[in-house]
Design a protein around this motif. Structure first.
Motif, PDB file in Angstrom:
ATOM      1  N   LYS A 234      81.487-143.828   0.237  1.00 55.67           N
ATOM      2  CA  LYS A 234      82.864-143.652   0.671  1.00 55.67           C
ATOM      3  C   LYS A 234      83.171-142.212   1.045  1.00 55.67           C
ATOM      4  N   ASN A 235      82.281-141.302   0.709  1.00 54.60           N
ATOM      5  CA  ASN A 235      82.523-139.886   0.991  1.00 54.60           C
ATOM      6  C   ASN A 235      81.706-139.385   2.187  1.00 54.60           C
ATOM      7  N   VAL A 236      81.284-140.315   3.053  1.00 52.69           N
ATOM      8  CA  VAL A 236      80.543-139.936   4.261  1.00 52.69           C
ATOM      9  C   VAL A 236      81.148-140.640   5.468  1.00 52.69           C
ATOM     10  N   SER A 237      81.427-139.866   6.528  1.00 56.61           N
ATOM     11  CA  SER A 237      81.889-140.421   7.799  1.00 56.61           C
ATOM     12  C   SER A 237      80.922-140.002   8.888  1.00 56.61           C
ATOM     13  N   PHE A 238      80.280-140.991   9.534  1.00 58.42           N
ATOM     14  CA  PHE A 238      79.391-140.708  10.657  1.00 58.42           C
ATOM     15  C   PHE A 238      80.228-140.765  11.933  1.00 58.42           C
ATOM     16  N   LEU A 239      80.477-139.626  12.537  1.00 59.70           N
ATOM     17  CA  LEU A 239      81.404-139.530  13.670  1.00 59.70           C
ATOM     18  C   LEU A 239      80.718-139.559  15.025  1.00 59.70           C
ATOM     19  N   GLY A 240      79.384-139.474  15.052  1.00 57.87           N
ATOM     20  CA  GLY A 240      78.645-139.546  16.313  1.00 57.87           C
ATOM     21  C   GLY A 240      78.761-138.270  17.120  1.00 57.87           C
ATOM     22  N   ASN A 241      78.420-138.385  18.405  1.00 63.11           N
ATOM     23  CA  ASN A 241      78.488-137.235  19.316  1.00 63.11           C
ATOM     24  C   ASN A 241      79.933-137.058  19.794  1.00 63.11           C
ATOM     25  N   VAL A 242      80.598-136.092  19.248  1.00 59.58           N
ATOM     26  CA  VAL A 242      81.995-135.804  19.592  1.00 59.58           C
ATOM     27  C   VAL A 242      82.006-134.726  20.671  1.00 59.58           C
ATOM     28  N   THR A 243      82.613-135.031  21.803  1.00 60.93           N
ATOM     29  CA  THR A 243      82.613-134.089  22.929  1.00 60.93           C
ATOM     30  C   THR A 243      83.235-132.752  22.556  1.00 60.93           C
ATOM     31  N   ASP A 244      84.345-132.809  21.848  1.00 57.24           N
ATOM     32  CA  ASP A 244      85.016-131.581  21.421  1.00 57.24           C
ATOM     33  C   ASP A 244      85.329-131.690  19.926  1.00 57.24           C
ATOM     34  N   PRO A 245      84.466-131.127  19.076  1.00 55.30           N
ATOM     35  CA  PRO A 245      84.654-131.264  17.626  1.00 55.30           C
ATOM     36  C   PRO A 245      85.575-130.217  17.009  1.00 55.30           C
ATOM     37  N   LYS A 246      86.286-129.467  17.817  1.00 56.10           N
ATOM     38  CA  LYS A 246      87.071-128.343  17.306  1.00 56.10           C
ATOM     39  C   LYS A 246      88.017-128.764  16.182  1.00 56.10           C
ATOM     40  N   ALA A 247      88.764-129.838  16.373  1.00 55.19           N
ATOM     41  CA  ALA A 247      89.754-130.245  15.372  1.00 55.19           C
ATOM     42  C   ALA A 247      89.085-130.620  14.054  1.00 55.19           C
ATOM     43  N   ILE A 248      87.916-131.258  14.148  1.00 55.10           N
ATOM     44  CA  ILE A 248      87.198-131.659  12.937  1.00 55.10           C
ATOM     45  C   ILE A 248      86.676-130.431  12.206  1.00 55.10           C
ATOM     46  N   LEU A 249      86.044-129.530  12.944  1.00 50.59           N
ATOM     47  CA  LEU A 249      85.519-128.312  12.332  1.00 50.59           C
ATOM     48  C   LEU A 249      86.645-127.486  11.714  1.00 50.59           C
ATOM     49  N   ALA A 250      87.767-127.417  12.410  1.00 52.36           N
ATOM     50  CA  ALA A 250      88.877-126.572  11.947  1.00 52.36           C
ATOM     51  C   ALA A 250      89.420-127.049  10.610  1.00 52.36           C
ATOM     52  N   ARG A 251      89.470-128.347  10.393  1.00 55.42           N
ATOM     53  CA  ARG A 251      90.083-128.849   9.161  1.00 55.42           C
ATOM     54  C   ARG A 251      89.132-128.834   7.960  1.00 55.42           C
ATOM     55  N   CYS A 252      87.849-128.637   8.208  1.00 48.26           N
ATOM     56  CA  CYS A 252      86.864-128.665   7.124  1.00 48.26           C
ATOM     57  C   CYS A 252      86.758-127.301   6.452  1.00 48.26           C
ATOM     58  N   ALA A 253      86.600-127.317   5.143  1.00 45.90           N
ATOM     59  CA  ALA A 253      86.525-126.079   4.381  1.00 45.90           C
ATOM     60  C   ALA A 253      85.193-125.368   4.582  1.00 45.90           C
ATOM     61  N   ILE A 254      84.123-126.149   4.804  1.00 43.76           N
ATOM     62  CA  ILE A 254      82.777-125.595   4.943  1.00 43.76           C
ATOM     63  C   ILE A 254      82.086-126.308   6.100  1.00 43.76           C
ATOM     64  N   VAL A 255      81.246-125.579   6.820  1.00 44.01           N
ATOM     65  CA  VAL A 255      80.397-126.168   7.853  1.00 44.01           C
ATOM     66  C   VAL A 255      78.938-125.948   7.448  1.00 44.01           C
TER      67      VAL A 255
END
Length: 356
Positions: A234-255
């Protein structure tokens, strides 16, 4: 009839970084005739402006009908096997283009062999610098023969190059498709982005499963060509090839990601806390780059042989406590600075050429 000013980019097929920075720089060269040359241009057809000329090159690897193929350990080159049909076609396409296009400045990103071919054809070229242990004869020859060297990163990230190489290098600053901005993440949300690059990675399903089991309080957002269709995490989301991942990266605490150019510069632009997993690449490119980031206090390093022995829970806690300062890495105008350097080199090479 030639356009008055022609700039061609040779774009290496491995990974996405070469193409992404090429497109960012070319966008800043309005009025020039732009040509892209490479073996994987069709994969980016939706991003390449229609007005660009494209020279689609075959790969230079053997096929089943290359019955007389013979590997060769050449002097002064990295790769030059014998008796490959597609290699002959590849060279023919490039030399035909060189013959029919003048005046022309070539930007090589990257290939010692293409740099040598341009030298033999009398075509002036700029070589794009990459990190790594590149003091071998082929690289030194390419650097020597180039009319200029372009580093798509700041001087702060320079290698231990010889003084003459550093003197010949223009440091444009980090080139990213994103403009620099402060980190937007709420550190309490325990969201982590894991970036799967296109150049090959050790970040695989067993590793994701290991993280999911040992760090159940964190949520992992997987970006890239990796998928587990049926799972109970439940703690994993496979999002695939995202053309523009900016919003996802921005909201994450760590990359978490490898040390490819695209990944590093996007992390830098978004001011993220970064855990880097350097992959094996020719000339230790990612290992060297990761060590530079560590020395600058910009990233923690986990080696590929440490993926399952690292205490990730403790590493995440330590990483959250850091506040990396990426401000000197990605420039607001790095692509424009690189383009201006290319223009200055063009006009110093072709003194009788005018754009308008």
């Amino acid at each position: 009839m030639f356009p008055c000013c022609n700039i061609a980019f040779y774009v290496h097929h491995h990974g996405a970084g070469h193409m992404m920075r090429t497109l960012a720089i070319a966008k800043m060269l309005p009025g020039f005739g732009i040509t892209l040359m490479g073996s994987n241009l069709k994969a980016y057809a939706d991003r390449i402006p229609p007005e660009y000329n494209m020279v689609n090159l075959p790969m230079d690897t053997p096929e089943d009908d290359d019955l007389d193929f013979k590997p060769l350990d050449p002097q002064g080159l990295h790769y030059a096997p014998l008796n490959i049909r597609r290699q002959r076609e590849r060279v023919n396409l490039m030399t035909d283009f060189f013959k029919s296009t003048f005046p022309l400045l070539l930007v090589v990103d990257v290939s010692v062999e293409v740099a040598m071919l341009a030298t033999l054809c009398g075509v002036p070229f700029i070589t794009v610098k990459q990190h790594g242990n590149r003091n071998d004869l082929p690289h030194l020859q390419a650097y020597h023969n180039a009319v200029g060297l372009l580093a798509p990163y700041p001087e702060k990230m320079k290698d231990n190059d010889a003084p003459w190489i550093l003197a010949k290098t223009f440091f444009a600053g980090g080139i990213s498709r994103y403009q620099p901005q402060p980190d937007e993440a709420k550190l309490t949300n325990k969201q982590i982005a894991i970036v799967i690059g296109r150049g090959g990675t050790s970040i695989n399903i067993p590793f994701i499963q290991h993280l999911a089991k040992t760090c159940a309080e964190w949520h992992f957002n997987i970006l890239g060509n990796l998928e587990l269709t049926e799972h109970d995490y439940k703690n994993v989301s496979f999002l695939g090839n995202v053309t523009d991942p900016k919003a996802i990266l921005a909201r994450c605490a760590i990359v978490i990601g490898n040390a490819g150019h695209n990944t590093v510069m996007e992390v830098a632009a978004l001011s993220k806390r970064f855990i880097v997993i350097p992959e094996e690449r020719p000339f230790d490119e990612q290992v060297v780059k990761a060590e530079i980031l560590r020395k600058l206090n910009l990233a923690a390093i986990v080696r590929t042989d440490e993926l399952f022995s690292t205490c990730w829970h403790d590493l995440f806690v330590d990483t959250i406590g850091l506040k990396p300062d990426w401000s000197a890495i990605v420039g607001w105008d790095a692509a424009s600075e690189a383009a201006n350097y290319i223009k200055r080199t063009y006009y110093s090479t072709f003194k009788n050429s005018t754009l308008f």
